[in-house]
Design a protein around this motif. Structure first.
Motif, PDB file in Angstrom:
ATOM      1  N   ILE A  81       0.849  -1.184   0.000  1.00 62.06           N
ATOM      2  CA  ILE A  81       0.000   0.000   0.000  1.00 62.06           C
ATOM      3  C   ILE A  81       0.883   1.231   0.000  1.00 62.06           C
ATOM      4  N   ASN A  82       0.757   2.018  -1.037  1.00 60.77           N
ATOM      5  CA  ASN A  82       1.480   3.283  -1.128  1.00 60.77           C
ATOM      6  C   ASN A  82       0.518   4.384  -0.705  1.00 60.77           C
ATOM      7  N   VAL A  83       0.635   4.821   0.543  1.00 59.04           N
ATOM      8  CA  VAL A  83      -0.317   5.790   1.087  1.00 59.04           C
ATOM      9  C   VAL A  83      -0.231   7.143   0.383  1.00 59.04           C
ATOM     10  N   PRO A  84       0.973   7.711   0.150  1.00 57.10           N
ATOM     11  CA  PRO A  84       1.031   9.026  -0.519  1.00 57.10           C
ATOM     12  C   PRO A  84       0.372   9.029  -1.896  1.00 57.10           C
ATOM     13  N   TYR A  85       0.552   7.921  -2.658  1.00 54.74           N
ATOM     14  CA  TYR A  85      -0.002   7.856  -4.018  1.00 54.74           C
ATOM     15  C   TYR A  85      -1.370   7.190  -4.064  1.00 54.74           C
ATOM     16  N   LYS A  86      -1.845   6.676  -2.916  1.00 56.27           N
ATOM     17  CA  LYS A  86      -3.169   6.045  -2.822  1.00 56.27           C
ATOM     18  C   LYS A  86      -3.320   4.883  -3.799  1.00 56.27           C
ATOM     19  N   ILE A  87      -2.316   4.004  -3.774  1.00 55.64           N
ATOM     20  CA  ILE A  87      -2.319   2.832  -4.648  1.00 55.64           C
ATOM     21  C   ILE A  87      -2.077   1.581  -3.801  1.00 55.64           C
ATOM     22  N   MET A  88      -2.900   0.556  -4.016  1.00 59.05           N
ATOM     23  CA  MET A  88      -2.706  -0.739  -3.379  1.00 59.05           C
ATOM     24  C   MET A  88      -2.420  -1.776  -4.462  1.00 59.05           C
ATOM     25  N   ARG A  89      -1.412  -2.602  -4.228  1.00 60.20           N
ATOM     26  CA  ARG A  89      -1.064  -3.671  -5.170  1.00 60.20           C
ATOM     27  C   ARG A  89      -1.287  -5.009  -4.495  1.00 60.20           C
ATOM     28  N   ILE A  90      -1.974  -5.916  -5.188  1.00 59.64           N
ATOM     29  CA  ILE A  90      -2.209  -7.267  -4.694  1.00 59.64           C
ATOM     30  C   ILE A  90      -1.777  -8.247  -5.779  1.00 59.64           C
ATOM     31  N   SER A  91      -0.965  -9.230  -5.382  1.00 60.50           N
ATOM     32  CA  SER A  91      -0.502 -10.239  -6.323  1.00 60.50           C
ATOM     33  C   SER A  91      -0.599 -11.612  -5.659  1.00 60.50           C
ATOM     34  N   PHE A  92      -1.163 -12.588  -6.386  1.00 59.61           N
ATOM     35  CA  PHE A  92      -1.265 -13.935  -5.840  1.00 59.61           C
ATOM     36  C   PHE A  92      -1.322 -14.951  -6.970  1.00 59.61           C
ATOM     37  N   ASN A  93      -1.148 -16.228  -6.618  1.00 58.72           N
ATOM     38  CA  ASN A  93      -1.252 -17.280  -7.618  1.00 58.72           C
ATOM     39  C   ASN A  93      -1.995 -18.471  -7.042  1.00 58.72           C
ATOM     40  N   THR A  94      -2.690 -19.189  -7.928  1.00 58.90           N
ATOM     41  CA  THR A  94      -3.430 -20.389  -7.533  1.00 58.90           C
ATOM     42  C   THR A  94      -3.819 -21.166  -8.775  1.00 58.90           C
ATOM     43  N   ASP A  95      -4.265 -22.409  -8.589  1.00 56.26           N
ATOM     44  CA  ASP A  95      -4.940 -23.147  -9.658  1.00 56.26           C
ATOM     45  C   ASP A  95      -6.428 -22.844  -9.547  1.00 56.26           C
ATOM     46  N   LEU A  96      -7.024 -22.392 -10.638  1.00 57.60           N
ATOM     47  CA  LEU A  96      -8.449 -22.059 -10.635  1.00 57.60           C
ATOM     48  C   LEU A  96      -9.203 -23.141 -11.403  1.00 57.60           C
ATOM     49  N   ASN A  97     -10.069 -23.860 -10.697  1.00 60.50           N
ATOM     50  CA  ASN A  97     -10.770 -25.001 -11.281  1.00 60.50           C
ATOM     51  C   ASN A  97     -12.257 -24.693 -11.446  1.00 60.50           C
ATOM     52  N   THR A  98     -12.780 -24.945 -12.623  1.00 61.44           N
ATOM     53  CA  THR A  98     -14.170 -24.601 -12.936  1.00 61.44           C
ATOM     54  C   THR A  98     -14.932 -25.827 -13.415  1.00 61.44           C
ATOM     55  N   GLU A  99     -16.124 -26.008 -12.858  1.00 60.67           N
ATOM     56  CA  GLU A  99     -17.051 -27.037 -13.316  1.00 60.67           C
ATOM     57  C   GLU A  99     -18.336 -26.359 -13.768  1.00 60.67           C
ATOM     58  N   CYS A 100     -18.960 -26.886 -14.806  1.00 57.53           N
ATOM     59  CA  CYS A 100     -20.151 -26.228 -15.358  1.00 57.53           C
ATOM     60  C   CYS A 100     -20.904 -27.180 -16.270  1.00 57.53           C
ATOM     61  N   ASP A 101     -22.082 -26.745 -16.689  1.00 62.97           N
ATOM     62  CA  ASP A 101     -22.773 -27.332 -17.829  1.00 62.97           C
ATOM     63  C   ASP A 101     -22.475 -26.432 -19.031  1.00 62.97           C
ATOM     64  N   TYR A 102     -22.251 -27.016 -20.175  1.00 61.21           N
ATOM     65  CA  TYR A 102     -21.852 -26.204 -21.319  1.00 61.21           C
ATOM     66  C   TYR A 102     -22.675 -26.520 -22.567  1.00 61.21           C
ATOM     67  N   LYS A 103     -22.760 -25.502 -23.420  1.00 54.63           N
ATOM     68  CA  LYS A 103     -23.229 -25.654 -24.794  1.00 54.63           C
ATOM     69  C   LYS A 103     -22.207 -24.941 -25.674  1.00 54.63           C
ATOM     70  N   LEU A 104     -21.838 -25.570 -26.767  1.00 50.44           N
ATOM     71  CA  LEU A 104     -20.783 -25.019 -27.616  1.00 50.44           C
ATOM     72  C   LEU A 104     -21.107 -25.300 -29.067  1.00 50.44           C
ATOM     73  N   ASN A 105     -20.938 -24.264 -29.896  1.00 51.23           N
ATOM     74  CA  ASN A 105     -21.187 -24.429 -31.325  1.00 51.23           C
ATOM     75  C   ASN A 105     -20.406 -23.371 -32.094  1.00 51.23           C
ATOM     76  N   GLY A 106     -19.768 -23.771 -33.188  1.00 52.82           N
ATOM     77  CA  GLY A 106     -19.051 -22.796 -34.002  1.00 52.82           C
ATOM     78  C   GLY A 106     -17.844 -23.424 -34.661  1.00 52.82           C
ATOM     79  N   THR A 107     -16.822 -22.601 -34.868  1.00 49.94           N
ATOM     80  CA  THR A 107     -15.568 -23.083 -35.455  1.00 49.94           C
ATOM     81  C   THR A 107     -14.408 -22.566 -34.620  1.00 49.94           C
ATOM     82  N   LEU A 108     -13.365 -23.378 -34.521  1.00 49.63           N
ATOM     83  CA  LEU A 108     -12.153 -23.000 -33.801  1.00 49.63           C
ATOM     84  C   LEU A 108     -10.960 -23.381 -34.668  1.00 49.63           C
TER      85      LEU A 108
END
Length: 230
Positions: A81-108
């Motif tokens: 946190i840089n108080v004079p400049y009013k800036i906060m920096r946040i940095s982190f890392n993780t594995d982000l896992n997503t589950e869902c129902d999907y519909k897909l159509n098109g070209t790739l």
């Protein structure tokens, strides 16, 4: 044991003591991402979204009943946190896992793609950096509080994307295997072109949670600030 009313730290840190803030935030993270209903902070792990739609020339994809997990396992690299400049920096890392129902159509990449069913994809070693612009203002009670103004972020899945979608090509295994090989091998192109429909939604929810937690309390209650610094 951390009190629910104090979601980000177990003990107070000076605003510019990054080492202390990182340590306390890391300890509080597993409880924080489970949500704090009395503060209006929703559950961030697993984060639920009803629907995510990608509708661009060539591809239509609809993800529903989306559940995103992994934030409770995040490793915080930096909170400064840089108080004079009013800036906060946040940095982190993780594995982000997503589950869902999907519909897909098109070209790739020029190939026709279609399918619907259960989907799973993981962003491996996802590194997120956020810059938050804030101000320090007076509350109605005359106390200093944080006022988050805006944010920007960058994200990179350093170790790639792994995805699996059941019932691609109506269960044609040969075509499905080809599709998954194509997507998982060229993950950086996929993340660059289509990740903007997904990652910003996650980051926004994170930002809103941190904003609510920090801006709803007096600074002297959150940190060593003002008289509490002495």
């Amino acid at each position: 044991m951390m009190a629910v009313s104090d979601p980000l730290t177990y003990e107070k840190c000076a605003l510019e003591d990054s080492e202390c803030i990182i340590k306390q935030a890391q300890a509080a993270l597993p409880s924080f991402v489970q949500g704090i209903p009395e503060l209006g902070i929703k559950k961030l792990d697993k984060l639920h979204m009803d629907k995510i739609t990608i509708d661009i020339p060539g591809i239509f994809s609809e993800l529903t009943n989306v559940e995103i997990g992994g934030l409770s396992n995040a490793i915080i690299d930096d909170i400064s946190i840089n108080v004079p400049y009013k800036i906060m920096r946040i940095s982190f890392n993780t594995d982000l896992n997503t589950e869902c129902d999907y519909k897909l159509n098109g070209t790739l990449f020029g190939f026709p793609i279609f399918g619907n069913g259960k989907g799973h994809f993981s962003l491996k070693n996802l590194q997120i950096e956020m810059i938050i612009i804030f101000d320090i203002i007076k509350s109605d009670q005359g106390k200093d509080i944080l006022d988050f103004k805006s944010y920007m972020y960058g994200a990179d899945a350093i170790d790639g994307l792994h995805s699996h979608f059941e019932n691609m090509y109506n269960g044609d295994k040969e075509k499905s295997d080809m599709y998954h090989e194509l997507v998982n091998k060229n993950w950086r192109l996929i993340v660059t072109n289509y990740g903007r429909y997904f990652t910003p939604l996650v980051v926004k929810e994170m930002y809103e949670g941190v904003k609510t937690a920090m801006c709803s309390r007096n600074l002297e209650d959150l940190a060593l600030y003002g008289k509490s610094e002495k």
